[in-house]
Design a protein around this motif. Structure first.
Motif, mmCIF file in Angstrom:
data_model
loop_
_atom_site.group_PDB
_atom_site.id
_atom_site.type_symbol
_atom_site.label_atom_id
_atom_site.label_comp_id
_atom_site.label_asym_id
_atom_site.label_seq_id
_atom_site.Cartn_x
_atom_site.Cartn_y
_atom_site.Cartn_z
ATOM 1 N N VAL A 410 12.144 35.383 -12.783
ATOM 2 C CA VAL A 410 13.535 35.934 -13.006
ATOM 3 C C VAL A 410 13.966 36.672 -11.610
ATOM 4 O O VAL A 410 15.003 36.439 -10.968
ATOM 5 C CB VAL A 410 13.470 36.966 -13.956
ATOM 6 C CG1 VAL A 410 14.742 37.815 -13.905
ATOM 7 C CG2 VAL A 410 13.268 36.394 -15.310
ATOM 8 N N THR A 412 12.789 35.799 -8.512
ATOM 9 C CA THR A 412 13.204 34.926 -7.294
ATOM 10 C C THR A 412 14.712 34.086 -7.520
ATOM 11 O O THR A 412 15.521 34.108 -6.632
ATOM 12 C CB THR A 412 12.100 33.818 -6.915
ATOM 13 O OG1 THR A 412 11.768 33.301 -8.245
ATOM 14 C CG2 THR A 412 11.036 34.443 -6.329
ATOM 15 N N ARG A 413 14.746 33.967 -8.635
ATOM 16 C CA ARG A 413 15.982 33.088 -9.164
ATOM 17 C C ARG A 413 17.411 34.163 -8.855
ATOM 18 O O ARG A 413 18.166 33.660 -8.279
ATOM 19 C CB ARG A 413 15.930 32.713 -10.541
ATOM 20 C CG ARG A 413 14.952 31.360 -10.480
ATOM 21 C CD ARG A 413 15.545 30.208 -11.165
ATOM 22 N NE ARG A 413 14.767 29.124 -10.586
ATOM 23 C CZ ARG A 413 14.528 27.896 -11.422
ATOM 24 N NH1 ARG A 413 15.078 28.138 -12.511
ATOM 25 N NH2 ARG A 413 13.792 27.078 -11.027
ATOM 26 N N LEU A 414 17.148 35.289 -9.621
ATOM 27 C CA LEU A 414 18.217 36.301 -9.208
ATOM 28 C C LEU A 414 18.421 36.578 -7.757
ATOM 29 O O LEU A 414 19.682 36.553 -7.275
ATOM 30 C CB LEU A 414 17.927 37.441 -10.174
ATOM 31 C CG LEU A 414 18.166 37.666 -11.358
ATOM 32 C CD1 LEU A 414 17.726 38.705 -12.148
ATOM 33 C CD2 LEU A 414 19.386 36.979 -12.075
ATOM 34 N N ASN A 416 18.033 34.729 -5.201
ATOM 35 C CA ASN A 416 18.777 33.487 -4.700
ATOM 36 C C ASN A 416 19.962 33.147 -5.214
ATOM 37 O O ASN A 416 19.833 31.918 -5.658
ATOM 38 C CB ASN A 416 17.726 32.503 -4.121
ATOM 39 C CG ASN A 416 16.568 32.814 -3.432
ATOM 40 O OD1 ASN A 416 16.600 33.569 -2.466
ATOM 41 N ND2 ASN A 416 15.425 32.597 -3.808
ATOM 42 N N SER A 417 20.949 34.088 -5.678
ATOM 43 C CA SER A 417 22.017 33.691 -6.264
ATOM 44 C C SER A 417 23.129 34.725 -6.084
ATOM 45 O O SER A 417 23.074 35.280 -5.118
ATOM 46 C CB SER A 417 21.615 33.716 -7.843
ATOM 47 O OG SER A 417 21.699 35.099 -8.117
#
Lengths: 572, 284
Positions: A410, A412-414, A416-417
């Motif tokens: 959660v 890292t994805r958030l 890089n968004s």
């Protein structure tokens, strides 16, 4: 270090270069010989260092440092004759780091022997020889000019070799973790940490670390996969012993919670001083909804549902606290969250049936929470896998590994968004972000409530693992330690916060003197960090820039790195 | 020559003016920073906003972009009364730059522009975590559009440079690119050439024409008279919070009241400024 550099001038190094090499080599060889000699009169100190001709593990590490020093000095002589090399290895800087590390390492061993056996008289000639060797190597390597900076990071090897390097690095990390945890006495633990520090320093100085981090960038998926394999394999190194696994699960919970807080603090830039209350909220919800005999409600849904309820309750609390306070700027949030942490603890104390409704049983909390049973898998039982017994804590460890992995995903994805970019913009200039159409309040509230949700999830596992939940587990101090772990490791990074959380949780468990003075030690540590490295041990590049607004050189360097890799290094 | 006081009626159709400000007044305590200013901008028009220091130009800008809520009067943008929130104003299609550059200095040039795309994209938490095809497409489009805009303002080579490492003139252009990333119908530029050398100023002028040619309306605050009179279709002069005169550059240039406002009432001073304005020199 600065004093030494001032003391040993370049002219001096030019003049005594040859003598320095010889001294260094002699020291290195002495360090290789010494481990075969006895170092102590009694085997009670550290591991058994009394045997002639057979080095103990700790002595063997001294030998390894000796080999590094000698080999680096010889290789430097042998290889730099052929000048045409494209890639430069920092042989001399590496040897210097190894010699400094060896001196500290040997000194620590001798001090430990003296402390544990009562005086320096307990040190046998082998120990003194090792010390002399380390001293000679230290002085010798200092007299050699460092040469040009290593360029190993730019080197490339065939793909299988690079992947193998990642695997070896991970295996070494697993071995180090297992070794450190299996040594219970403070002396062994500290000296081993010193050895690890020395090896890391050698790797940084010689350029190996730069190469490894470049390789890790190239094979991110391999790195992440192998990191999880290593973490997964850790319980298998413990031979069914619960002592270390208990510590490991606590580290995991602490790390998972810190990662959740990292979203709030590291990404959105909100100072939350009451984060532990969300963990507590999740734990209490899970305890109340569990099949404990002391549970106060009659509703006992399956654990998967409990996890969601715990997270939702924590997130709702987050929304209630966040929605009025996140509208105002400045330090109000810190004050309100600080107060919220206390209100939570006191409320939990008062929901005991006399001062308020019976929900948490006050300061006694809810004990006897049964172990989890997931899909027929009973967490209380010992299991055997490949002939290796895995106890109760190992079961929880695997579950927590899953939770931690999820939170990291959660995070890292958030990061890089679109949302992550919005958070950075808010941290940089809130007014400008708002004027560019970024939903400042919404993003802050999302970070705050989302972080609370993740803490609630972690708390629901913690309740079952701890068996009992009481209000005094969730005091302000715990929030402070979570923040300290983030600041120490590096705000906004995954690896940094994991390292910080591990250090902060492991040290007090393994070292009694650290546990006694932990507030003092961590306080000092934080002051030193703020003075010398405010961006943390493993910094997020953007954070590093934010902490050094005036440093043009750093900005230039990082700019070049971004141009090379195409991304701002942050999440790793 | 048209003074502003008479023109108050707002036509709320989309074909009419894109921006209509009606008797906008902004008071801070006892100080009236903007006093009943009415103003309209047609699509595809470049309008200049001039006035001596402290005339209330930036305050008026802030009223238009929702940073301040006007004490009285109203602002109608594209047929709708503007919500008093900067974010909603951007959403409606009005973007701005700042007098003192406010870039996200530790982000790269490309990332700065990508932030500008925020209000035109919609990836929420779940899509961002799951990384579905919609998320990847949107992310790719954001990146491509941002790169296009960097090329458009002439910063295509600085994609991965940190904003804080860019030269001053490039930072101003990056701010414009970031504003354009929000797909505006109207751009408000607050002193876009402050601190620029003549060559950079000319580039900025070309850039603003290019933006206008895309069909956008532009409102510019400037102190550089030559720049303003070359650039604008219409100029509004504010003095002490009041609209003094609105008209073509030639009309404003020759109006004695403008000269008086800038220099004072002495006949020598007026002559001096008149010659200065004719030569197109920047004022003090």
């Amino acid at each position: 270090m600065i004093n030494i550099r001032r003391l040993v001038t370049p002219e001096l190094q030019q003049r005594y270069n040859r003598q320095g090499r010889i001294l260094g080599l002699v020291g290195g060889v002495l360090l290789i010989i010494a481990p075969f000699l006895p170092w102590a009169y009694s085997s009670d100190a550290l591991d058994n260092m009394t045997v002639l001709g057979y080095p103990s593990p700790l002595q063997f590490f001294g030998l390894a440092l000796g080999v590094i020093i000698s080999a680096f000095l010889v290789l430097q002589q042998a290889l730099t004759q052929r000048q045409k090399k494209r890639v430069r290895v920092g042989w001399v800087p590496g040897a210097k780091a190894a010699a400094t590390g060896a001196l500290i390492y040997i000194a620590l061993i001798l001090l430990s022997i003296a402390a544990e056996l009562g005086g320096l008289v307990n040190i046998v000639y082998g120990g003194w020889i090792a010390l002399v060797g380390a001293l000679l190597a230290f002085i010798g390597t200092r007299l050699i000019p460092a040469g040009r900076t290593p360029t190993l990071a730019a080197a490339t090897a065939p793909a299988p070799l690079e992947i193998l390097a990642i695997a070896v690095m991970m295996a070494a990390a697993l071995f180090a973790a297992a070794f450190a945890l299996n040594h219970d006495d403070a002396g062994s633990f500290v000296t081993f940490i010193a050895f690890v520090g020395a090896v890391v320093a050698v790797m940084i100085r010689s350029g190996v670390m730069g190469w490894l981090s470049a390789v890790s960038q190239r094979y991110r998926k391999v790195l992440i996969f192998s990191a999880f394999v290593v973490a997964f394999m850790f319980p298998f190194t413990q031979g069914g012993s619960d002592a270390n696994m208990s510590i490991a699960t606590q580290v995991m919970i602490f790390a998972a919670t810190a990662m959740g807080l990292n979203i709030v603090v590291g990404l959105a830039g909100l100072l939350d001083l009451g984060y532990i209350a969300f963990l507590g909220a999740g734990a209490f919800v899970a305890a109340i909804l569990s099949r404990s005999a002391f549970s106060t409600v009659g509703f006992h849904p399956p654990f998967i549902v409990v996890v969601l309820i715990s997270g939702t309750v924590a997130a709702t609390l987050g929304l209630i606290i966040g929605s009025p306070t996140l509208r105002v700027s400045g330090d109000y949030l810190a004050i309100v969250t600080l107060a919220f942490g206390e209100i939570f603890r006191i409320s939990m104390n008062n929901l005991d049936g006399t001062d308020g409704p019976l929900l948490t049983r006050g300061s006694n909390g809810i004990p006897a929470i049964p172990d989890l049973v997931l899909f027929g898998f009973n967490f209380a039982q010992r299991h055997e896998l490949l002939g290796i017994p895995l106890g109760r804590f190992s079961n929880y460890y695997f579950l927590l590994l899953l939770v931690l992995g999820l939170i990291i995903l959660v995070f890292t994805r958030l990061n890089n968004s679109r949302i992550g970019r919005g958070w950075v913009a808010i941290r940089e200039d809130e007014k400008a972000a708002e004027a560019m159409g970024v939903n400042v309040f919404g993003l802050k509230l999302f970070a705050f409530a989302g972080g609370a949700f993740l803490a609630g999830v972690a708390g629901s596992v913690k309740a079952h693992q701890d068996i009992s939940v009481t209000p005094d587990q969730y005091v302000f101090l715990e929030s402070a330690f979570l923040l300290a772990a983030i600041v120490l490791g590096g705000m906004g990074t995954v690896l940094g916060v994991l390292v910080g959380a591990t250090l902060l949780k492991l040290m007090p468990e393994k070292l009694r003197f650290v546990n006694e003075y932990r507030l003092l030690i961590f306080g000092l540590l934080l002051v030193l960090m703020m003075r010398f490295r405010p961006e943390g041990l493993i910094p997020n590049q953007r954070r590093q820039l934010e902490f050094h607004e005036e440093d043009e050189e750093l900005a230039e360097r990082i700019s070049e790195e971004i141009a090379e890799t195409g991304t701002v290094k942050g999440a790793t | 020559m048209t003074t502003v006081q008479g023109t108050g009626t707002a036509a709320l159709s989309v074909d009419g003016p894109i921006l209509v400000a009606e008797h906008v007044t902004m008071r801070f305590g006892g100080l009236t920073a903007v006093d009943s200013v009415s103003f309209r901008v047609m699509p595809g028009e470049i309008v200049g906003l001039i006035g001596p220091n402290g005339a209330g130009k930036t305050t008026f800008f802030n009223c238009l972009t929702g940073l301040y809520l006007p004490t009285s009067g109203r602002v109608v943008f594209n047929g709708q009364v503007l919500p008093p929130k900067p974010r909603k104003v951007v959403q409606a299609g009005m973007a701005r730059t700042f007098q003192n550059i406010r870039l996200f200095s530790n982000m790269t040039a490309l990332e700065n522009v990508m932030v500008g795309r925020y209000c035109r994209t919609s990836a929420g938490p779940f899509t961002s975590i799951i990384r579905g095809p919609k998320f990847r497409r949107e992310e790719r489009e954001t990146r491509e559009r941002a790169q296009q805009l960097l090329d458009f303002v002439g910063l295509g080579h600085t994609t991965d440079s940190l904003a804080r490492n860019l030269p001053y003139g490039d930072q101003r252009r990056l701010e414009i690119a970031r504003a354009l990333a929000t797909d505006p119908k109207l751009v408000l530029l607050d002193e876009p050439t402050a601190g620029m050398n003549p060559q950079e100023t000319r580039q900025a002028e070309e850039l603003i024409f290019k933006i206008r040619d895309q069909g956008l309306a532009v409102v510019v605050i400037e102190h550089d008279m030559r720049f303003i009179f070359n650039l604008c279709d219409r100029v509004l002069c504010l003095v002490q919070g009041k609209a003094l005169i609105e008209g073509t550059p030639a009309e404003v240039q020759s109006d004695p009241r403008v000269i008086e406002a800038y220099i004072g009432t002495g006949p020598d001073d007026a002559a001096a400024l008149e010659s200065e304005l004719e030569e197109g020199q920047p004022d003090a």
